[in-house]
Design a protein around this motif. Structure first.
Motif, PDB file in Angstrom:
ATOM      1  N   GLU A   1      54.089  -2.663 -37.727  1.00 26.12           N
ATOM      2  CA  GLU A   1      53.128  -2.058 -36.585  1.00 26.12           C
ATOM      3  C   GLU A   1      53.455  -0.809 -36.338  1.00 26.12           C
ATOM      4  O   GLU A   1      54.822  -0.442 -35.914  1.00 26.12           O
ATOM      5  CB  GLU A   1      53.287  -2.818 -35.441  1.00 26.12           C
ATOM      6  CG  GLU A   1      52.075  -2.553 -34.188  1.00 26.12           C
ATOM      7  CD  GLU A   1      52.400  -3.617 -32.909  1.00 26.12           C
ATOM      8  OE1 GLU A   1      51.471  -3.364 -32.110  1.00 26.12           O
ATOM      9  OE2 GLU A   1      53.241  -4.400 -32.895  1.00 26.12           O
ATOM     10  N   VAL A   2      52.667   0.136 -36.398  1.00 29.23           N
ATOM     11  CA  VAL A   2      52.939   1.455 -36.052  1.00 29.23           C
ATOM     12  C   VAL A   2      53.025   1.745 -34.696  1.00 29.23           C
ATOM     13  O   VAL A   2      52.334   0.736 -33.897  1.00 29.23           O
ATOM     14  CB  VAL A   2      51.590   2.353 -36.516  1.00 29.23           C
ATOM     15  CG1 VAL A   2      51.218   2.281 -37.962  1.00 29.23           C
ATOM     16  CG2 VAL A   2      50.127   2.012 -35.787  1.00 29.23           C
ATOM     17  N   GLU A   3      53.808   2.662 -34.223  1.00 27.89           N
ATOM     18  CA  GLU A   3      54.155   3.016 -32.804  1.00 27.89           C
ATOM     19  C   GLU A   3      52.803   3.474 -32.027  1.00 27.89           C
ATOM     20  O   GLU A   3      52.735   3.198 -30.712  1.00 27.89           O
ATOM     21  CB  GLU A   3      55.244   3.816 -32.756  1.00 27.89           C
ATOM     22  CG  GLU A   3      56.553   3.311 -33.308  1.00 27.89           C
ATOM     23  CD  GLU A   3      57.791   4.216 -33.091  1.00 27.89           C
ATOM     24  OE1 GLU A   3      57.845   5.005 -32.204  1.00 27.89           O
ATOM     25  OE2 GLU A   3      58.451   4.418 -34.312  1.00 27.89           O
ATOM     26  N   LEU A   4      52.026   4.271 -32.884  1.00 24.70           N
ATOM     27  CA  LEU A   4      50.769   4.625 -32.173  1.00 24.70           C
ATOM     28  C   LEU A   4      49.780   4.664 -32.966  1.00 24.70           C
ATOM     29  O   LEU A   4      50.144   4.938 -34.293  1.00 24.70           O
ATOM     30  CB  LEU A   4      50.920   6.231 -31.493  1.00 24.70           C
ATOM     31  CG  LEU A   4      51.589   6.493 -29.959  1.00 24.70           C
ATOM     32  CD1 LEU A   4      51.647   7.804 -29.626  1.00 24.70           C
ATOM     33  CD2 LEU A   4      51.054   5.308 -29.039  1.00 24.70           C
ATOM     34  N   VAL A   5      48.668   4.502 -32.957  1.00 28.97           N
ATOM     35  CA  VAL A   5      47.696   4.491 -33.976  1.00 28.97           C
ATOM     36  C   VAL A   5      46.899   5.895 -33.843  1.00 28.97           C
ATOM     37  O   VAL A   5      46.123   6.416 -32.636  1.00 28.97           O
ATOM     38  CB  VAL A   5      46.365   3.576 -33.659  1.00 28.97           C
ATOM     39  CG1 VAL A   5      45.276   3.650 -34.720  1.00 28.97           C
ATOM     40  CG2 VAL A   5      47.223   2.262 -33.981  1.00 28.97           C
ATOM     41  N   THR A   6      47.247   6.959 -34.840  1.00 26.20           N
ATOM     42  CA  THR A   6      46.322   8.072 -34.892  1.00 26.20           C
ATOM     43  C   THR A   6      45.075   7.874 -35.421  1.00 26.20           C
ATOM     44  O   THR A   6      44.039   8.527 -35.348  1.00 26.20           O
ATOM     45  CB  THR A   6      47.267   9.316 -35.568  1.00 26.20           C
ATOM     46  OG1 THR A   6      48.466   9.114 -35.019  1.00 26.20           O
ATOM     47  CG2 THR A   6      46.609  10.604 -35.140  1.00 26.20           C
ATOM     48  N   TYR A   7      45.069   7.035 -36.570  1.00 27.54           N
ATOM     49  CA  TYR A   7      43.912   6.673 -37.680  1.00 27.54           C
ATOM     50  C   TYR A   7      43.592   5.304 -37.616  1.00 27.54           C
ATOM     51  O   TYR A   7      44.436   4.569 -37.900  1.00 27.54           O
ATOM     52  CB  TYR A   7      43.874   7.406 -38.741  1.00 27.54           C
ATOM     53  CG  TYR A   7      42.932   6.689 -39.965  1.00 27.54           C
ATOM     54  CD1 TYR A   7      41.588   7.237 -39.844  1.00 27.54           C
ATOM     55  CD2 TYR A   7      43.315   6.011 -40.773  1.00 27.54           C
ATOM     56  CE1 TYR A   7      40.768   6.990 -40.811  1.00 27.54           C
ATOM     57  CE2 TYR A   7      42.465   5.232 -41.774  1.00 27.54           C
ATOM     58  CZ  TYR A   7      41.114   5.750 -41.641  1.00 27.54           C
ATOM     59  OH  TYR A   7      40.358   5.236 -42.604  1.00 27.54           O
ATOM     60  N   ARG A   8      42.543   4.690 -37.026  1.00 30.99           N
ATOM     61  CA  ARG A   8      42.043   3.069 -37.083  1.00 30.99           C
ATOM     62  C   ARG A   8      41.415   2.787 -38.233  1.00 30.99           C
ATOM     63  O   ARG A   8      40.195   3.454 -38.345  1.00 30.99           O
ATOM     64  CB  ARG A   8      41.530   2.819 -35.801  1.00 30.99           C
ATOM     65  CG  ARG A   8      41.514   1.205 -35.781  1.00 30.99           C
ATOM     66  CD  ARG A   8      41.136   0.794 -34.341  1.00 30.99           C
ATOM     67  NE  ARG A   8      42.298   0.701 -33.637  1.00 30.99           N
ATOM     68  CZ  ARG A   8      43.320   0.259 -33.600  1.00 30.99           C
ATOM     69  NH1 ARG A   8      43.545  -1.003 -34.186  1.00 30.99           N
ATOM     70  NH2 ARG A   8      44.277   0.631 -32.364  1.00 30.99           N
ATOM     71  N   ALA A   9      42.256   2.529 -39.215  1.00 27.45           N
ATOM     72  CA  ALA A   9      41.863   2.191 -40.562  1.00 27.45           C
ATOM     73  C   ALA A   9      40.251   1.367 -40.544  1.00 27.45           C
ATOM     74  O   ALA A   9      39.315   1.499 -41.343  1.00 27.45           O
ATOM     75  CB  ALA A   9      42.608   1.369 -41.407  1.00 27.45           C
ATOM     76  N   GLY A  10      39.948   0.307 -39.552  1.00 24.57           N
ATOM     77  CA  GLY A  10      38.839  -0.721 -39.603  1.00 24.57           C
ATOM     78  C   GLY A  10      37.865   0.263 -39.336  1.00 24.57           C
ATOM     79  O   GLY A  10      36.634  -0.275 -40.013  1.00 24.57           O
ATOM     80  N   ALA A  11      37.753   1.386 -38.455  1.00 21.36           N
ATOM     81  CA  ALA A  11      36.585   1.897 -38.433  1.00 21.36           C
ATOM     82  C   ALA A  11      36.302   2.853 -39.243  1.00 21.36           C
ATOM     83  O   ALA A  11      34.961   3.040 -39.845  1.00 21.36           O
ATOM     84  CB  ALA A  11      36.907   3.001 -37.162  1.00 21.36           C
ATOM     85  N   GLY A  12      37.162   3.298 -40.120  1.00 18.72           N
ATOM     86  CA  GLY A  12      36.940   3.826 -41.408  1.00 18.72           C
ATOM     87  C   GLY A  12      36.216   3.089 -42.379  1.00 18.72           C
ATOM     88  O   GLY A  12      35.147   3.507 -43.338  1.00 18.72           O
ATOM     89  N   VAL A  13      36.697   1.759 -42.727  1.00 15.58           N
ATOM     90  CA  VAL A  13      36.080   0.925 -43.417  1.00 15.58           C
ATOM     91  C   VAL A  13      34.785   0.401 -43.428  1.00 15.58           C
ATOM     92  O   VAL A  13      33.965   0.373 -43.972  1.00 15.58           O
ATOM     93  CB  VAL A  13      37.319  -0.353 -43.663  1.00 15.58           C
ATOM     94  CG1 VAL A  13      36.679  -1.454 -44.410  1.00 15.58           C
ATOM     95  CG2 VAL A  13      38.580   0.146 -44.468  1.00 15.58           C
TER      96      VAL A  13
END
Length: 520
Positions: A447-459
């Protein structure tokens, strides 16, 4: 009446508990002499106190051009909002930047906003609107549901809000006034008209001046020289004197870190490719070569800070830009230059031998509008869904920079970096890679400590996303990461899959990375 004054006189006008905004992109366009005068006044008199600072980007390098690191003093700095922070250790002393120390010790209310939000927020302040509304960053570290960009416990909530508008979620950045703005330009006349003829960026100078004057505040400009009134064509004057209250003249300031003056940063120069530095052998060079294979001629490509900007240097060294082929590639950064070569290290942000330049606010209009086809960005942590963190990890607090703006706006994106960090040593011989010493920290975490890029939105919007390391290449899919390439000489199970914090699918047709990537 002349607006010219010395640095001490300019900063004497700053009062306790005011808000101060400043330009600067690393060492470029940083008004360091004015910032030094402000710090010296505080050390000498204890005033001004409890200032709120707004830095759209990391201002200064915490070394020869300290920038905002000069202001990292308890009592002087109450709150800071910045698009990015300075984190690398000093190459001689090994010290971390003082501002990083303030944040780690919770001695300042520290916020990190995406740079795109910083520059567009300035426009809203300038025109007196309630604030900036955007969908960029939903579900990431800047979303109030995930911290709202608050980097210390002292940082107050409410600087970023989640709102519902016409049935959809948005992030809202409420406006607040800016009392003082500090700019950097090349020349001014006695009326304060500013030009940038020997600086490679203009960044947010104009947007910041407009925001401060729209707030009824005071604008201080640091320049290298005074020129006679009317001596420059109007097209060269990018900021009219009506927006400038005081001019501080500091001759001989460097253009940027390690660059006193170089015409190659101001426009096209002959044999630009032949003037470029060479990358040292190692994992970063392997990664740069593999990333270079993803670049396409004619595609507008934006490169980020860190190793992601090395690809074009690898192409140059390997002959991929010979015979004028540099002109086939359209390269840019979030700071506005187009064409030529995106530089790496402390020279990042300005291009070498550029063709054109946009100001910072217009560049993020271009980015958010989908103007960039392809991006290469660095990464610090990646999880099984493909979410990426570059904002804050361990005791390192670089902030998000333009990462979220870029990653959410391009059609294709590559995240480039070493597989592990802190102590990694690799060797490549005969077209094969071997790991001499593994890094102590894995970048592929549960688990990343913070999300700077959320992959699901890009997919969901059809974005193609890929991860490139020195030993493996992964694709980000709706079902998570898929291992698609492995370096020759690397054991996929022992040196890749067993070192990841989550399960990964292996492609049915697992490819071997090109042995040419691993030549000396």
């Amino acid at each position: 009446m002349s607006k010219v004054c010395d640095p001490a006189s300019a900063v004497a006008l700053i009062a306790d508990r005011q808000s101060v905004a400043c330009t600067g992109v690393l060492g470029w366009i940083t008004p360091d002499a004015v910032l030094r005068a402000l710090a010296e006044r505080f050390e000498r008199t204890g005033s001004p106190r409890e200032l709120d600072f707004f830095f759209p980007c990391a201002t200064g390098d915490a070394m020869g051009i300290p920038g905002m690191d000069r202001l990292a003093r308890p009592g002087l700095m109450r709150r800071i909002v910045s698009g990015s922070y300075i984190n690398p250790r000093h190459p001689v002393t090994g010290d971390r930047p003082a501002l990083t120390g303030l944040i780690r010790r919770n001695e300042v209310a520290a916020h990190s906003w995406p740079i795109g939000a910083c520059v567009h927020w300035l426009r809203e302040v300038a025109r007196g609107s309630p604030g900036y509304l955007t969908r960029i960053g939903l579900g990431t570290y800047i979303d109030p549901r995930h911290g709202g960009g608050r980097f210390t416990d002292r940082a107050e909530a409410g600087l970023v809000e989640l709102v519902r508008f016409r049935g959809e979620d948005y992030l809202f950045y409420p406006s607040w006034p800016l009392d003082v703005g500090i700019l950097r330009a090349s020349s001014a006349d006695e009326d304060g008209n500013l030009s940038f003829e020997d600086l490679p960026l203009t960044s947010v100078n104009l947007a910041l001046a407009l925001a401060v004057k729209g707030s009824g505040g005071t604008v201080i400009a640091q320049v290298g020289r005074i020129v006679p009134r009317g001596s420059r064509p109007a097209q060269q004057v990018r900021i009219p004197g009506v927006l400038v209250d005081h001019v501080v003249v500091v001759p001989g300031q460097p253009a940027g870190t390690g660059v006193q003056s170089d015409p190659g940063y101001l426009g096209p120069v002959p044999d630009a490719v032949g003037r470029l530095p060479r990358l040292p052998a190692g994992a970063d060079k392997v990664i740069a070569r593999r990333v270079a294979a993803e670049l396409r001629a004619g595609e507008t490509t934006i490169l980020g800070f860190g190793g992601s900007s090395d690809a074009i240097l690898a192409m140059a060294e390997d002959g991929g830009l010979a015979d004028g082929r540099l002109a086939d590639y359209v390269l840019t950064t979030e700071h506005g230059p187009f064409g030529g070569v995106v530089m790496n290290g402390w020279q990042f942000a300005a291009n070498y031998s550029p063709d054109a330049l946009l100001d910072g606010a217009s560049q993020f209009d271009f980015i958010h509008g989908g103007g960039c086809d392809f991006a290469v960005l660095a990464f610090a942590q990646i999880d099984g869904a493909g979410n990426v963190n570059v904002s804050r990890f361990g005791d390192t607090v670089p902030g998000g920079g333009g990462f979220t703006d870029i990653a959410e706006s391009v059609r294709r994106v590559v995240f480039a970096g070493t597989f592990t960090t802190q102590g990694l040593e690799v060797c490549s011989t005969d077209g094969r890679l071997s790991v001499r010493q593994e890094g102590r920290i894995s970048k592929f975490v549960a688990e990343v400590e913070l999300v700077t890029y959320r992959a699901g939105a890009g997919v969901r919007r059809g974005q193609q996303a890929r991860i490139i390391t020195e030993r493996a290449v992964f694709d980000i899919t709706p079902d998570g990461l898929v291992l698609v390439e492995v370096a020759p000489g690397i054991d996929p199970r022992r040196e890749i899959l067993d070192r990841m914090g989550f399960p990964v699918t292996v492609a049915e047709q697992l490819r071997t990375m090109d042995p040419a990537l691993f030549r000396p």
